[in-house]
Design a protein around this motif. Structure first.
Motif, PDB file in Angstrom:
ATOM      1  N   ARG A  51      28.471 -50.180  36.977  1.00  0.00           N
ATOM      2  CA  ARG A  51      28.461 -49.613  35.623  1.00  0.00           C
ATOM      3  C   ARG A  51      27.115 -49.360  35.257  1.00  0.00           C
ATOM      4  N   ALA A  52      25.972 -50.146  35.467  1.00  0.00           N
ATOM      5  CA  ALA A  52      24.591 -49.866  35.014  1.00  0.00           C
ATOM      6  C   ALA A  52      24.321 -48.792  35.528  1.00  0.00           C
ATOM      7  N   MET A  56      26.945 -47.841  31.432  1.00  0.00           N
ATOM      8  CA  MET A  56      27.984 -48.613  30.896  1.00  0.00           C
ATOM      9  C   MET A  56      27.652 -50.008  30.829  1.00  0.00           C
ATOM     10  N   PRO A  57      28.172 -50.653  29.844  1.00  0.00           N
ATOM     11  CA  PRO A  57      27.825 -52.159  29.304  1.00  0.00           C
ATOM     12  C   PRO A  57      28.502 -52.872  30.602  1.00  0.00           C
ATOM     13  N   PRO A  58      28.116 -54.188  30.743  1.00  0.00           N
ATOM     14  CA  PRO A  58      28.551 -55.025  31.784  1.00  0.00           C
ATOM     15  C   PRO A  58      30.040 -55.469  31.429  1.00  0.00           C
ATOM     16  N   LEU A  59      30.719 -55.910  32.039  1.00  0.00           N
ATOM     17  CA  LEU A  59      32.129 -56.514  32.290  1.00  0.00           C
ATOM     18  C   LEU A  59      32.086 -57.929  32.017  1.00  0.00           C
ATOM     19  N   ALA A  60      32.788 -58.711  31.245  1.00  0.00           N
ATOM     20  CA  ALA A  60      32.912 -60.181  31.360  1.00  0.00           C
ATOM     21  C   ALA A  60      34.144 -60.565  32.037  1.00  0.00           C
ATOM     22  N   TRP A 147      35.166 -47.159  33.927  1.00  0.00           N
ATOM     23  CA  TRP A 147      35.961 -46.761  32.806  1.00  0.00           C
ATOM     24  C   TRP A 147      34.859 -47.195  31.369  1.00  0.00           C
ATOM     25  N   SER A 148      34.851 -46.342  30.646  1.00  0.00           N
ATOM     26  CA  SER A 148      33.683 -46.702  29.227  1.00  0.00           C
ATOM     27  C   SER A 148      34.558 -47.655  28.223  1.00  0.00           C
ATOM     28  N   THR A 149      35.596 -47.485  28.083  1.00  0.00           N
ATOM     29  CA  THR A 149      36.301 -48.775  27.307  1.00  0.00           C
ATOM     30  C   THR A 149      36.711 -49.883  27.752  1.00  0.00           C
ATOM     31  N   ALA A 181      36.669 -41.048  32.453  1.00  0.00           N
ATOM     32  CA  ALA A 181      36.146 -42.341  32.478  1.00  0.00           C
ATOM     33  C   ALA A 181      34.764 -42.498  31.505  1.00  0.00           C
ATOM     34  N   LEU A 182      33.885 -41.456  31.680  1.00  0.00           N
ATOM     35  CA  LEU A 182      32.690 -41.745  31.046  1.00  0.00           C
ATOM     36  C   LEU A 182      32.540 -40.819  29.721  1.00  0.00           C
ATOM     37  N   PRO A 183      31.908 -41.157  28.719  1.00  0.00           N
ATOM     38  CA  PRO A 183      31.741 -40.314  27.380  1.00  0.00           C
ATOM     39  C   PRO A 183      30.878 -38.946  28.114  1.00  0.00           C
TER      40      PRO A 183
END
Length: 183
Positions: A51-52, A56-60, A147-149, A181-183
């Motif tokens: 993602r990086a 894209m921000p990291p997943l939790a 996936w961005s969201t 997937a990406l903006p």
């Protein structure tokens, strides 16, 4: 004796054909190391590195998703089948990546790497047209990972006598028909 493991991959969303079985040479002879903490760390690290790379921000990590993944991984292993779960649509739907291969033959990092390596054929086009090959299954795991969201992930591994079954669940679900997937 070197194992000749088999692996199968399945990506979530649009209907797809059954994945190919692949036989790979092994780089090690012992069983791969296992453990819940090791699985969580490997999946988070590799997913978040992927993602990086696309900003894209990291997943939790989400324990509820991990429990759902564990239930389904155990079901797959018990039945000895490899198929996506039947989930309701809408806001409660979870994204899902599946992987299976010879029991004990693959490290967690190798399992996730099979999905992430799909980046080489990924195209950021509306689902299902995300692969240079024209086959959704060739890039659908990767598109779910980046996936961005999507903000949360939970994964689990279960095994039967022959195979390991890895299930990762994602929320909100990605691979939404007609979206990128990406903006």
């Amino acid at each position: 004796m070197l194992l000749l493991p088999l692996l199968l991959l399945a990506a979530c969303s649009p209907p797809q054909e059954a994945p190919d079985r692949v036989i790979e040479p092994r780089r090690f002879e012992a069983n791969a190391p296992r453990g819940d903490d090791r699985l969580r760390d490997a999946m988070l690290d590799l997913h978040n590195d992927a993602r990086a790379a696309v900003r894209m921000p990291p997943l939790a990590w989400d324990e509820g998703l991990a429990r759902d993944a564990e239930r389904y991984a155990r079901d797959l292993a018990r039945r000895g089948v490899f198929e996506h779960s039947k989930q309701p649509g809408g806001p409660t739907a979870q994204g899902e990546n599946l992987w299976t291969g010879t029991r004990g033959a693959y490290r967690y990092e190798e399992m996730a790497r099979h999905w992430i390596d799909e980046r080489r054929v990924f195209v950021n086009a509306p689902i299902p047209n995300v692969s240079r090959t024209g086959r959704f299954v060739d890039a659908g795991h990767y598109s779910q990972i980046v996936w961005s969201t999507t903000t949360r992930i939970g994964c689990a591994l279960a095994s039967n006598q022959r195979d390991d079954y890895l299930v990762c669940r994602y929320s909100p679900a990605g691979n939404v028909w007609g979206q990128r997937a990406l903006p």
